[in-house]
Design an enzyme around this catalytic site. Structure first.
Site, mmCIF file in Angstrom:
data_model
loop_
_atom_site.group_PDB
_atom_site.id
_atom_site.type_symbol
_atom_site.label_atom_id
_atom_site.label_comp_id
_atom_site.label_asym_id
_atom_site.label_seq_id
_atom_site.Cartn_x
_atom_site.Cartn_y
_atom_site.Cartn_z
ATOM 1 C CB SER A 1 -0.968 -0.038 1.183
ATOM 2 O OG SER A 1 -1.959 0.958 1.059
ATOM 3 C CG HIS B 1 -6.180 -0.813 -0.793
ATOM 4 N ND1 HIS B 1 -5.390 -0.283 -1.785
ATOM 5 C CD2 HIS B 1 -5.494 -0.672 0.365
ATOM 6 C CE1 HIS B 1 -4.254 0.141 -1.245
ATOM 7 N NE2 HIS B 1 -4.303 -0.073 0.054
#
Length: 320
Positions: free
Chosen positions: A92, A202
């Site tokens: 991430s 996400h």
């Protein structure tokens, strides 16, 4: 072949990086570049904030970026010839640290982007509230089907992180995540763990934030040179050869799954034998051991772990 990896939000811990900053000039240089690029003092984030405040998205992301890059630069400066990193990946927000350490972004530019990213994601969590949970002990495919079924009922939920076999993270609306978690347990999940974040990262609930981030990324300066470490993208789990592909990939990353398991497997396929994690808590080392137990792992979070890693890397059986 040696690879570097950088953790994402959730790995932060108060005081992280302090020993590195006090011990190595390379860490001080990185913190100065982060301060210049973001307009935020990373020392205040890392050393002065209590856990609850550091956990806030806009604080955690920039702090992890600063510490990850600093730890990498400290080790890099002490590696002997022939010990260069050939590959990198970040989980991430860790992807931005990987890009800065690979040379695809300057540290200042990376810090600027991470600051904006954290602010956008924090605001998205307010405008479109959601949540995330880890699902343990269930394979990915049945969980995908389960999330699709819940989403078709009008309660959005998706797999946000494919972390390791039997360890997935789901993200979406509170109702969607709750329904999916209940059904996952009904079909065999061993445990559901709440993740303390400020939004449904996400997932489609990040669409607006991703679009705004895309505008910023298109103004960023990405570059690459022959011999730079390869960076594996979260969105594709594959090496990105063209610097111009990164703006779209990083925009998509905000609303798409982090394909960490596949990234590690692809690195192993491509010849990586040792992975070094840069940052606190050793979360990624633990995931690698579940994904590909034959790979060697080390971590750098302070001067003591840096010396241990240097010693480990000096042994031929670790770097073969």
């Amino acid at each position: 072949m040696l690879a570097a990896m950088f953790p994402g939000q959730g790995s932060q811990t108060p005081g992280m990086g302090k020993d590195l900053l006090e011990t190595y000039s390379e860490a001080r240089d990185v913190f100065a570049s982060v301060r210049k690029g973001s307009g935020i003092d990373p020392e205040r984030l890392c050393f002065e904030l209590e856990e609850d405040e550091l956990r806030q998205t806009q604080n955690a992301q920039l702090a992890l970026f600063a510490v990850g890059v600093a730890a990498y630069r400290c080790l890099e400066a002490r590696l002997g010839e022939g010990r260069e990193f050939a590959a990198m990946a970040g989980h991430s927000v860790g992807e931005y640290a990987a890009l800065a350490c690979s040379g695809a972004l300057s540290v200042e530019e990376g810090a600027r982007l991470v600051k904006i990213r954290g602010d956008l994601m924090a605001e998205a969590g307010i405008q479109r509230p959601g949540t995330m949970r880890a699902v343990l002990g269930l394979d990915r495919d049945p969980l995908v089907a389960l999330c699709e079924a819940v989403s078709s009922e009008g309660a959005a939920v998706v797999i946000a992180n494919d972390n390791a076999p039997g360890q997935q993270v789901i993200s979406g609306s509170a109702e969607g995540v709750e329904r999916a978690a209940e059904r996952a347990q009904e079909v065999g999940a061993k445990k559901i763990v709440e993740i303390k974040v400020s939004g449904a990262f996400h997932s489609p609930l990040m669409d607006e934030a991703a679009a705004e981030m895309g505008k910023v990324l298109r103004t960023a300066k990405f570059q690459a040179a022959p011999g730079d470490p390869k960076v594996y993208a979260n969105v594709t789990s594959s090496v990105v050869d063209l610097p111009g592909a990164w703006p779209r990939l990083l925009e998509t990353q905000l609303r798409s799954a982090v394909r960490w398991r596949e990234s590690v497997l692809n690195m192993a396929r491509d010849g990586v034998r040792t992975l070094v994690e840069f940052g606190p808590r050793n979360v990624l080392c633990g995931l690698v051991k579940r994904i590909a137990p034959a790979l060697a792992t080390c971590s750098v979070a302070d001067s003591e772990s840096l010396e241990r890693t240097l010693e480990a890397l000096s042994r031929s059986e670790v770097t073969a």
